[in-house]
Design an enzyme around this catalytic site. Sequence first.
Site, PDB file in Angstrom:
ATOM      1  N   CYS A   7      -0.206 -16.813  -3.590  1.00  0.00           N
ATOM      2  CA  CYS A   7      -0.041 -15.367  -3.519  1.00  0.00           C
ATOM      3  C   CYS A   7       0.191 -14.993  -2.056  1.00  0.00           C
ATOM      4  CB  CYS A   7      -1.288 -14.692  -4.059  1.00  0.00           C
ATOM      5  SG  CYS A   7      -1.156 -12.931  -4.090  1.00  0.00           S
ATOM      6  N   SER A   8       1.301 -14.301  -1.787  1.00  0.00           N
ATOM      7  CA  SER A   8       1.694 -14.096  -0.396  1.00  0.00           C
ATOM      8  C   SER A   8       1.214 -12.760   0.173  1.00  0.00           C
ATOM      9  CB  SER A   8       3.212 -14.238  -0.248  1.00  0.00           C
ATOM     10  OG  SER A   8       3.877 -13.461  -1.217  1.00  0.00           O
TER      11      SER A   8
ATOM     12  N   GLU B  12       8.151 -23.988 -26.118  1.00  0.00           N
ATOM     13  CA  GLU B  12       7.302 -23.232 -27.048  1.00  0.00           C
ATOM     14  C   GLU B  12       8.123 -22.649 -28.202  1.00  0.00           C
ATOM     15  OE1 GLU B  12       4.498 -20.511 -25.368  1.00  0.00           O
ATOM     16  OE2 GLU B  12       3.563 -22.026 -24.111  1.00  0.00           O
TER      17      GLU B  12
ATOM     18  N   TYR C 239      -0.911 -39.144 -10.429  1.00  0.00           N
ATOM     19  CA  TYR C 239      -0.801 -39.511 -11.837  1.00  0.00           C
ATOM     20  C   TYR C 239      -0.250 -38.344 -12.653  1.00  0.00           C
ATOM     21  CZ  TYR C 239      -1.928 -41.006 -16.537  1.00  0.00           C
ATOM     22  OH  TYR C 239      -1.838 -41.327 -17.862  1.00  0.00           O
TER      23      TYR C 239
ATOM     24  N   HIS D 290       1.290 -14.422 -26.618  1.00  0.00           N
ATOM     25  CA  HIS D 290       0.014 -14.871 -26.039  1.00  0.00           C
ATOM     26  C   HIS D 290       0.109 -14.844 -24.518  1.00  0.00           C
ATOM     27  CE1 HIS D 290       2.520 -18.497 -26.544  1.00  0.00           C
ATOM     28  NE2 HIS D 290       1.983 -18.882 -25.408  1.00  0.00           N
TER      29      HIS D 290
ATOM     30  N   ASN E 166       0.195 -14.205  -9.676  1.00  0.00           N
ATOM     31  CA  ASN E 166      -0.470 -15.242  -8.887  1.00  0.00           C
ATOM     32  C   ASN E 166      -1.617 -14.572  -8.159  1.00  0.00           C
ATOM     33  OD1 ASN E 166       1.423 -17.280  -9.535  1.00  0.00           O
ATOM     34  ND2 ASN E 166       2.811 -16.534  -7.940  1.00  0.00           N
TER      35      ASN E 166
ATOM     36  N   CYS F 166       0.833  -1.204   0.000  1.00  0.00           N
ATOM     37  CA  CYS F 166       0.000   0.000   0.000  1.00  0.00           C
ATOM     38  C   CYS F 166       0.877   1.267   0.000  1.00  0.00           C
ATOM     39  CB  CYS F 166      -0.933  -0.002   1.222  1.00  0.00           C
ATOM     40  SG  CYS F 166      -2.427  -1.005   0.991  1.00  0.00           S
TER      41      CYS F 166
ATOM     42  N   GLN G 140       4.257  -9.936 -10.971  1.00  0.00           N
ATOM     43  CA  GLN G 140       5.703 -10.050 -10.841  1.00  0.00           C
ATOM     44  C   GLN G 140       6.345 -10.113 -12.224  1.00  0.00           C
ATOM     45  OE1 GLN G 140       7.342 -12.590  -7.787  1.00  0.00           O
ATOM     46  NE2 GLN G 140       5.316 -13.361  -7.226  1.00  0.00           N
TER      47      GLN G 140
END
Lengths: 349, 349
Positions: free
Chosen positions: A162-163, A184, A318, A298, A155, A55, A170
Amino acid sequence: NENFDLKEHPHSRLNILTGDWILVSPHRTKRPWQGKVEATQADQRPPYDPICYLCPGNKRADGSENPEYKASYVFTNDYSSLLLNTPDGGLNDEELLVANSQRGICRVISFSPRHDLTLPEMETADIRKVVDVWQTEYQDLATYPWIKHIQIFENKGDIMGCSNPHPHGQIWAQNSIPVEVAKETQQQKAYFEQKGRSLLGDYLQLELKKQERIIFENEHFAVLVPFWAVWPYEAMIMSKRHITSLLYFTDDEKTALADAIKRLTVRYDNMFETSFPYSAGMHQSPVNMGDHPYWHWHMHFYPPLLRSATVKKFMVGYEMLANPQRDITAEFAAEKLRNLSEVHYKTKG
Amino acid sequence: NENFDLKEHPHSRLNILTGDWILVSPHRTKRPWQGKVEATQADQRPPYDPICYLCPGNKRADGSENPEYKASYVFTNDYSSLLLNTPDGGLNDEELLVANSQRGICRVISFSPRHDLTLPEMETADIRKVVDVWQTEYQDLATYPWIKHIQIFENKGDIMGCSNPHPHGQIWAQNSIPVEVAKETQQQKAYFEQKGRSLLGDYLQLELKKQERIIFENEHFAVLVPFWAVWPYEAMIMSKRHITSLLYFTDDEKTALADAIKRLTVRYDNMFETSFPYSAGMHQSPVNMGDHPYWHWHMHFYPPLLRSATVKKFMVGYEMLANPQRDITAEFAAEKLRNLSEVHYKTKG
Ligand SMILES: O=P(O)(O)O[C@H]1O[C@H](CO)[C@@H](O)[C@H](O)[C@H]1O
Ligand SMILES: O=P(O)(O)O[C@H]1O[C@H](CO)[C@@H](O)[C@H](O)[C@H]1O
């Protein structure tokens, strides 16, 4: 085989961006849930929190004080995972123990002075200011000649690690290409060399023709659930123009990106009438490594919720050992997202 | 560079089994945590729960009744992700939308009649019976000539998506090779063809020489934190003999595996004096696909807890979009695990 139906039968789908496969089990939605249920998140936060280190005017971990900022505010992460002054070096013990020094810069972007406003609750004009900051930060970080890749991400929500609840993103910039981006790059490059056209450009044309996985579009971006989505309501924002990185966005494109982010995240929040958690981030061309004409900008959204505000999809046994797996199909998810309102549930009369 | 130190400086490490890299930030352990905290798990369960679908004599979802079993009990998953009768088929739309039918069998193994006993709390002799079941199930599933891979695994704890607290494991067998196993096959094969020796055999020799990542060993197995571990207290059980799959375990080896599992999981529980959550599973040679002499049986343990019973590592934004990342080093984790007691905290006087 004519009996085989993607809507009904277990199958694997190819992720053309990474070359990996995912397992889809469309019939498995009836599974009862006796497992972990998440606490619903506190949905009311004050506009200003005196103990929040994001803040305006508050103290940070390094003793410094945030300015009384009015739009976005960027600073170096006080607990950076990558550091500027890491010495060069490495290890190679019989090709079995192999390591390399990593050097980088981690920054935090507080999206706005408001402690209580997530992206879907911000005005499109204010999201546009965040897009501007992403662009200038990208430009600034690319001036370090040793930086090869810049990861912009967010996040959102405590179940996504998210902390601090103050909405922020970020940027991790570093001297090498991370694994997912390397995959990619390889896939886009191989397609381009083989066909002389852009992989994601062709993919986007096909999706726009089929429409079944498109959530919505605006003048410059299409928002869709990719054919190979892993997370239940995974989505991707794709630029319609073949642009290698956000460096080349025009003014109109930046406004259109803000519009796309706003409309997608409002739909997310409306899905279960909760602040919808996700990790989101851009993929684009590496920097300071020559031309990458095959790269198509993207942005991925990976949200974990599956059935309700409290039941998420677990990527566990799995999935960790063998293969990602999902229950609902990409087409089902796209239809659901398409039909949701673009008016945020909190602002409905 | 002599100043570069794996204990201190951010670096990447190569996972020789998958070919992927991970990012290690050893300096980052001082980060304060204001994020999500998990509820501590109820550690007391009754030995029998009348509403549990795994307890002996109880009703299952398909209406059938579990027998009054005395050791382990195996049945077909009532909500199988893979099914026996999926028709063949596929899709290939311009090499952009690519899918294949998947056929398989999913089984559940209740480890014991006791609703309250996890593997670390079971007697080694009873764990040995579970190892026997894994072997016979593997043998049985391999008799289907179309089955190519059999994944044996366990999700332990509700934060690992375990949907019923009665200790149980799963087996997913299918007509194709999952992504992670394909990567491990490729890496082991390439090394074998290049050097004429087994990748994991050589790796094990080197680790036994160095000792710094070894947690403990018994006559037939070594238990270590792999150099490239991603999860904070990730561990791997490796057979000392070069064995391609558990089909070839001798009687002694099966008992030694039970011993290794017991001693590793007791240390896990003792770490934070809590039932330590993890996903664990074996990797071994594919079946019905000819010889795979380069395959070396091993078992991975992926536990999420980082600092306490309630604070886990989140694999989110940067990790999903770019690269897995960890804070503590593999060597630090190994030392901590090595020094923990092999007497379960619940049984300490
Ligand atoms: O099979 P279960 O216990 O119902 O479900 C659990 O394990 C599966 C296999 O790892 C995962 O796909 C699920 O997300 C998880 O909740
Ligand atoms: O950087 P933060 O918000 O402290 O931490 C969060 O994001 C990071 C980057 O995705 C992850 O490595 C951490 O596990 C997560 O808790």
